[in-house]
Design an enzyme around this catalytic site. Structure first.
Site, PDB file in Angstrom:
ATOM      1  CG  LEU A 109      30.409  29.601  46.390  1.00 21.61           C
ATOM      2  CD1 LEU A 109      29.083  30.029  45.771  1.00 21.61           C
ATOM      3  CD2 LEU A 109      31.109  28.590  45.502  1.00 21.61           C
ATOM      4  CG  ASP A 110      37.305  31.962  45.301  1.00 24.21           C
ATOM      5  OD1 ASP A 110      37.620  31.847  46.497  1.00 24.21           O
ATOM      6  OD2 ASP A 110      37.845  31.332  44.380  1.00 24.21           O
ATOM      7  CB  ALA A 111      34.795  37.932  46.162  1.00 24.86           C
ATOM      8  NE  ARG A 194      41.457  32.129  42.801  1.00 24.00           N
ATOM      9  CZ  ARG A 194      40.540  33.026  42.478  1.00 24.00           C
ATOM     10  NH1 ARG A 194      39.640  33.404  43.363  1.00 24.00           N
ATOM     11  NH2 ARG A 194      40.510  33.544  41.269  1.00 24.00           N
TER      12      ARG A 194
END
Length: 264
Positions: A109-111, A194
């Site tokens: 998961l992206d930050a 994303r």
């Protein structure tokens, strides 16, 4: 599968795995509800090797390898999906300290995205479930700028063109639209980078907050942000079933290249 003197009786293996009592496990076998390596076994004298053989009951995988650990994390924003970040940012190590096994994350998961992340020491499961060719379904809740219309929701499911090719949501629905923002639920099986943020930006509604609520058969439920818990027996069975199906798929010619760079 071994039928001779070697190995352990199947009903004992099922009982030890917590499927049911020995007596009920025998009944499951006689009723033809137990498979070993994909083959129905109805003989009570059957013996198996729990370290090698794969068992399922009513089509749901049974975990026999007790050395494997499966953990759910509700990842906070600001934490990178890595066990060690070269840039010194907060990583996942703090969430694995309570387990002696060396756990690592399934996909990423992206930050700036929060939500459900699976941590495990089961490398085969991690590979299959993070694999873009398998396309495990994920459900996201996105808070976006602007008032999203029914037409926009229809556009997301019909499909849009991005710089790396067309994409469409498996499902999309508007949860709320008030003030200057909206809440949208998106269901996707894409592993493109994303992708939720790029999709919403493409239809004119940039994402301001994003959380993953579901990953395959797993639901985040009421797990608080920043907390971890082990998967239940039912959740482990569902995840292992999905993993084995994916493993069969990759064995039969699915493209093994690529990586789930994460779809948020």
């Amino acid at each position: 599968m071994e039928q001779g003197a070697e190995g352990i009786r199947l009903q004992k293996v099922l009982a030890n795995a917590g499927v049911a009592s020995r007596r009920v496990s025998e009944q499951l076998i006689v009723e033809g509800r137990v498979r070993v390596n994909g083959t129905v076994v109805t003989e009570l004298g059957s013996r198996i090797d729990p370290e090698k053989d794969l068992v399922d009951v009513d089509g749901t995988a049974v975990q026999l390898d007790t050395t494997k650990r499966y953990v759910m994390l509700n990842k906070p924003t600001g934490v990178v999906s890595s066990m060690k970040d070269d840039r010194g940012r907060p990583d996942l190590r703090r969430y694995t300290q309570d387990w002696p096994e060396r756990l690592y994350n399934v996909g990423r998961l992206d930050a700036d995205t929060s939500g459900l992340l699976v941590l495990t020491n089961d490398g085969e499961l991690a590979h299959v479930l993070a694999h873009p060719s398998f396309g495990v379904t994920k459900v996201y809740i996105a808070k976006v700028d602007g008032r999203v219309t029914a037409q926009t929701i229809a556009t997301l499911t019909r499909g849009i063109e991005l710089e790396d090719g067309p994409i469409q949501a498996d499902k999309a629905r508007l949860l709320d639209s008030s003030g200057g923002s909206s809440l949208v639920e998106l269901t996707l099986h894409s592993g493109r980078n994303r992708i939720v943020r790029r999709m919403m930006a493409a239809v004119g509604h940039p994402v301001t907050e994003l959380v993953r609520r579901q990953f395959g058969p797993l639901h985040l439920g009421t797990l608080p942000v920043g907390k971890v818990r082990e998967l239940t027996k039912v959740e482990r069975g569902a995840l292992l079933t999905l993993s084995r199906q994916g493993s069969d798929q990759t064995d039969t010619g699915a493209d093994p290249s690529g990586e789930d760079r994460e779809n948020s």
